[in-house]
Design an enzyme around this catalytic site. Structure first.
Site, PDB file in Angstrom:
ATOM      1  N   GLU A  50       0.828  -1.213   0.000  1.00  0.00           N
ATOM      2  CA  GLU A  50       0.000   0.000   0.000  1.00  0.00           C
ATOM      3  C   GLU A  50       0.862   1.262   0.000  1.00  0.00           C
ATOM      4  O   GLU A  50       0.603   2.196  -0.765  1.00  0.00           O
ATOM      5  CB  GLU A  50      -0.913   0.029   1.236  1.00  0.00           C
ATOM      6  N   ASN A  54       1.196   3.945  -3.047  1.00  0.00           N
ATOM      7  CA  ASN A  54       0.902   5.367  -2.829  1.00  0.00           C
ATOM      8  C   ASN A  54       2.030   6.258  -3.348  1.00  0.00           C
ATOM      9  O   ASN A  54       1.780   7.277  -3.990  1.00  0.00           O
ATOM     10  CB  ASN A  54       0.712   5.653  -1.333  1.00  0.00           C
ATOM     11  N   ARG A 113      -9.404   3.719  -7.682  1.00  0.00           N
ATOM     12  CA  ARG A 113      -8.754   3.357  -6.433  1.00  0.00           C
ATOM     13  C   ARG A 113      -9.830   3.217  -5.371  1.00  0.00           C
ATOM     14  O   ARG A 113     -10.851   3.899  -5.418  1.00  0.00           O
ATOM     15  CB  ARG A 113      -7.737   4.433  -6.020  1.00  0.00           C
TER      16      ARG A 113
END
Lengths: 153, 104
Positions: A50, A54, A113
């Site tokens: 994650e 990002n 997303r």
């Protein structure tokens, strides 16, 4: 947590999506010698995935740059192990960190997303702190404790 | 890129997508493009995500499901997740995804 540093790594890689898998493999290998459950291992891999995603998508807006992942493993005989991971980019940064960390928040431009990236990091790690300033970059600091086998009973 | 034809099958008006071993942002764009092309071309109504081969999924997987749900739900289509392991089932459940996807 106090304790002795038993291992430390620093990995620098290009912000391309191929390297999301690389970051997961590296962190999994880094903690592979620990006495942890499959779920704990998957938790760490997911949180790293994650944070790296990002950095690639939001930090560098998919235009590339350098992502730095560093990890420190500490040991305390009575408590167990503490894993600290930092994932840094020098991209566009986040204006409102608190807002960005709310579940389901995504930047309006893309509806592909889920907005659950930070929520996953927080769910799978014991502690997540995000430091960011616009045009300077973002640092995600995450901690997870692995209790000594005796303390699990 | 996940463009191999056997990973996508259309049975009646169901599009079955065989998800890769690791579902992340890297794999997401390929799946999204192939699925959306098939949804457009073949008038797919429902989508089945098959997680039989999947051992890892992060929130990008949720994004794939949400995006496809948005495309088909306005025509009354449904989204299913099949063969998901315990962890992926838990991810879908605890993230509230079961509001839009039926885990079978």
């Amino acid at each position: 947590m106090e304790g002795n540093v038993i291992n430390e790594i620093k990995l620098e890689f290009e912000a391309v999506s191929e390297n999301e898998g690389l970051a997961r493999v590296v962190i999994a290998t880094f903690i592979s010698a620990l006495d942890i459950t499959v779920d704990e291992l998957e938790d760490v891999k997911t949180a790293v995935s994650e944070a790296v995603t990002n950095a690639i998508i939001h930090g560098y807006e998919e235009k590339g740059g350098t992502v730095v992942m560093s990890a420190v493993l500490k040991k305390d005989d009575s408590i167990g192990h503490l894993l600290t991971i930092e994932i840094c980019d020098t991209g566009v940064g986040i204006e409102d960190v608190e807002k960005a960390m709310q579940p389901m928040f995504t930047t309006g431009s893309e509806n592909e997303r889920s907005g659950m990236g930070f929520s996953f990091m927080e769910a799978f790690m014991d502690r997540v702190t995000v430091t960011s300033s616009p045009n300077m970059g973002t640092m995600v600091h995450m901690e997870k404790q692995f209790k000594a086998y005796d303390a699990r009973q | 890129m996940g463009t191999k034809t056997q990973e996508y099958a259309i049975i009646d008006n169901y599009l079955c997508i065989k998800m890769p071993a690791e579902v992340d942002h890297h794999k997401a764009s390929g799946i999204r493009e192939c699925a959306d092309q098939l949804i457009l071309d073949d008038k797919v109504k429902n989508i089945v995500f098959d997680f039989e081969d999947t051992t890892f999924m992060d929130s990008s997987g949720l994004g794939i499901i949400i995006g496809r749900y948005r495309k088909i739900s306005c025509f009354g289509g449904k989204v299913y997740a099949v063969n998901a392991n315990e962890r992926i089932t838990r991810l879908l459940t605890t993230s509230g995804m079961t509001a839009i996807v039926q885990v079978v």
